[in-house]
Design a protein around this motif. Structure first.
Motif, mmCIF file in Angstrom:
data_model
loop_
_atom_site.group_PDB
_atom_site.id
_atom_site.type_symbol
_atom_site.label_atom_id
_atom_site.label_comp_id
_atom_site.label_asym_id
_atom_site.label_seq_id
_atom_site.Cartn_x
_atom_site.Cartn_y
_atom_site.Cartn_z
ATOM 1 N N ASP A 105 0.814 -1.216 0.000
ATOM 2 C CA ASP A 105 0.000 0.000 0.000
ATOM 3 C C ASP A 105 0.844 1.261 0.000
ATOM 4 O OD1 ASP A 105 -2.387 -1.483 0.025
ATOM 5 O OD2 ASP A 105 -2.252 -1.696 2.197
ATOM 6 N N TYR A 106 1.984 1.209 -0.688
ATOM 7 C CA TYR A 106 2.866 2.360 -0.760
ATOM 8 C C TYR A 106 2.310 3.410 -1.715
ATOM 9 C CZ TYR A 106 6.677 5.407 -1.933
ATOM 10 O OH TYR A 106 7.418 6.526 -2.155
ATOM 11 N N SER A 107 2.394 4.648 -1.313
ATOM 12 C CA SER A 107 2.036 5.781 -2.171
ATOM 13 C C SER A 107 3.170 6.784 -2.113
ATOM 14 C CB SER A 107 0.749 6.456 -1.685
ATOM 15 O OG SER A 107 -0.330 5.571 -1.762
ATOM 16 N N GLY A 108 3.451 7.420 -3.237
ATOM 17 C CA GLY A 108 4.502 8.422 -3.271
ATOM 18 C C GLY A 108 4.483 9.175 -4.582
ATOM 19 N N LEU A 109 5.258 10.215 -4.654
ATOM 20 C CA LEU A 109 5.376 11.021 -5.855
ATOM 21 C C LEU A 109 6.681 10.666 -6.544
ATOM 22 C CD1 LEU A 109 3.892 13.267 -7.378
ATOM 23 C CD2 LEU A 109 5.257 14.923 -6.084
ATOM 24 N N ARG A 110 6.623 10.431 -7.828
ATOM 25 C CA ARG A 110 7.808 10.097 -8.609
ATOM 26 C C ARG A 110 7.964 11.084 -9.754
ATOM 27 N NH1 ARG A 110 8.974 8.455 -4.689
ATOM 28 N NH2 ARG A 110 9.394 6.362 -3.994
ATOM 29 N N ILE A 111 9.126 11.030 -10.398
ATOM 30 C CA ILE A 111 9.411 11.962 -11.478
ATOM 31 C C ILE A 111 9.894 11.201 -12.699
ATOM 32 C CG2 ILE A 111 11.752 12.424 -10.621
ATOM 33 C CD1 ILE A 111 11.247 15.361 -11.638
ATOM 34 N N ALA A 112 9.352 11.574 -13.842
ATOM 35 C CA ALA A 112 9.741 10.975 -15.112
ATOM 36 C C ALA A 112 10.963 11.703 -15.672
ATOM 37 C CB ALA A 112 8.576 11.055 -16.103
ATOM 38 N N LYS A 113 11.567 11.128 -16.662
ATOM 39 C CA LYS A 113 12.720 11.717 -17.334
ATOM 40 C C LYS A 113 12.415 13.138 -17.796
ATOM 41 C CE LYS A 113 15.367 10.995 -21.567
ATOM 42 N NZ LYS A 113 15.515 10.095 -22.720
ATOM 43 N N SER A 114 11.199 13.380 -18.248
ATOM 44 C CA SER A 114 10.798 14.690 -18.770
ATOM 45 C C SER A 114 10.619 15.741 -17.670
ATOM 46 C CB SER A 114 9.478 14.558 -19.524
ATOM 47 O OG SER A 114 8.431 14.240 -18.601
ATOM 48 N N GLY A 115 10.602 15.314 -16.409
ATOM 49 C CA GLY A 115 10.322 16.220 -15.305
ATOM 50 C C GLY A 115 8.872 16.152 -14.836
ATOM 51 N N ARG A 116 8.050 15.411 -15.590
ATOM 52 C CA ARG A 116 6.644 15.232 -15.201
ATOM 53 C C ARG A 116 6.582 14.460 -13.891
ATOM 54 N NH1 ARG A 116 3.793 10.749 -15.707
ATOM 55 N NH2 ARG A 116 5.298 9.857 -17.165
ATOM 56 N N ARG A 117 5.802 14.960 -12.961
ATOM 57 C CA ARG A 117 5.604 14.286 -11.685
ATOM 58 C C ARG A 117 4.358 13.408 -11.788
ATOM 59 N NH1 ARG A 117 7.380 19.182 -11.397
ATOM 60 N NH2 ARG A 117 9.109 19.730 -10.028
ATOM 61 N N PHE A 118 4.414 12.257 -11.155
ATOM 62 C CA PHE A 118 3.250 11.376 -11.164
ATOM 63 C C PHE A 118 3.171 10.607 -9.858
ATOM 64 C CE2 PHE A 118 6.704 8.939 -12.991
ATOM 65 C CZ PHE A 118 6.532 7.648 -12.524
ATOM 66 N N PRO A 119 1.941 10.352 -9.418
ATOM 67 C CA PRO A 119 1.783 9.617 -8.159
ATOM 68 C C PRO A 119 1.841 8.109 -8.380
ATOM 69 C CG PRO A 119 -0.349 10.298 -8.973
ATOM 70 C CD PRO A 119 0.674 10.857 -9.931
ATOM 71 N N ILE A 120 2.363 7.433 -7.386
ATOM 72 C CA ILE A 120 2.287 5.978 -7.301
ATOM 73 C C ILE A 120 1.348 5.679 -6.137
ATOM 74 C CG2 ILE A 120 3.524 3.884 -6.655
ATOM 75 C CD1 ILE A 120 5.997 5.044 -7.956
ATOM 76 N N THR A 121 0.390 4.814 -6.366
ATOM 77 C CA THR A 121 -0.503 4.377 -5.299
ATOM 78 C C THR A 121 -0.584 2.858 -5.329
ATOM 79 O OG1 THR A 121 -2.450 4.562 -6.717
ATOM 80 C CG2 THR A 121 -1.898 6.500 -5.385
#
Length: 146
Positions: A105-121
């Motif tokens: 049940d880990y959630s966090g914010l990650r970053i793509a190569k482009s700089g786009r941020r996306f959540p992991i849930t």
């Protein structure tokens, strides 16, 4: 042989997941390394045991989420999957996985190569542990919205 479809690495990923988490990583025993790498609808990444761990595996779904191809992501320090302010939280997660075997049940914010941020849930992070009990790294899986 590349780890993309290496049967021994697939067995390490899926076997350690089953032993630690208590359920299968892949939904059907007939699905193998080709399916996990190329067609799984969820992300799977793994890094090694170095002091500054580097990715050794990322299936195509993970590559798409982070915006890297295989040659770019393999060898990349896994800390770069999170922005600097998020890295302390990421390290606490990895320490908990090392202590407890896995975290669900880990959630966090990650970053793509482009700089786009996306959540992991709904992520699961686990120790890559072979059948002899040796730790070979850590891995993570999380659903990806299509």
């Amino acid at each position: 042989m590349s780890l993309q479809t290496d049967p021994a690495f697939f067995d390490l990923l899926t076997g350690s997941f089953r032993r630690l988490v208590g359920r299968p990583l892949v939904p059907d025993d007939s699905l193998g390394p080709d399916w996990l790498y190329g067609r799984a609808p969820f992300a799977v990444l793994a890094h090694d045991t170095a002091d500054d761990p580097r990715f050794v595996y990322a299936n195509r779904t993970a590559q798409a989420a982070f915006g890297y191809d295989w040659d770019e992501i393999v060898g990349l320090p896994s800390r770069f999957s999170a922005e600097a302010p998020e890295r302390a939280e990421r390290q606490r997660l990895l320490d908990a996985v090392a202590r407890d075997g896995f975290v669900a049940d880990y959630s966090g914010l990650r970053i793509a190569k482009s700089g786009r941020r996306f959540p992991i849930t709904d992520g699961i992070v686990w120790q890559l542990m072979d059948e002899a009990g040796r730790v070979r790294g850590q891995a993570a899986t999380f659903p990806v919205a299509v």
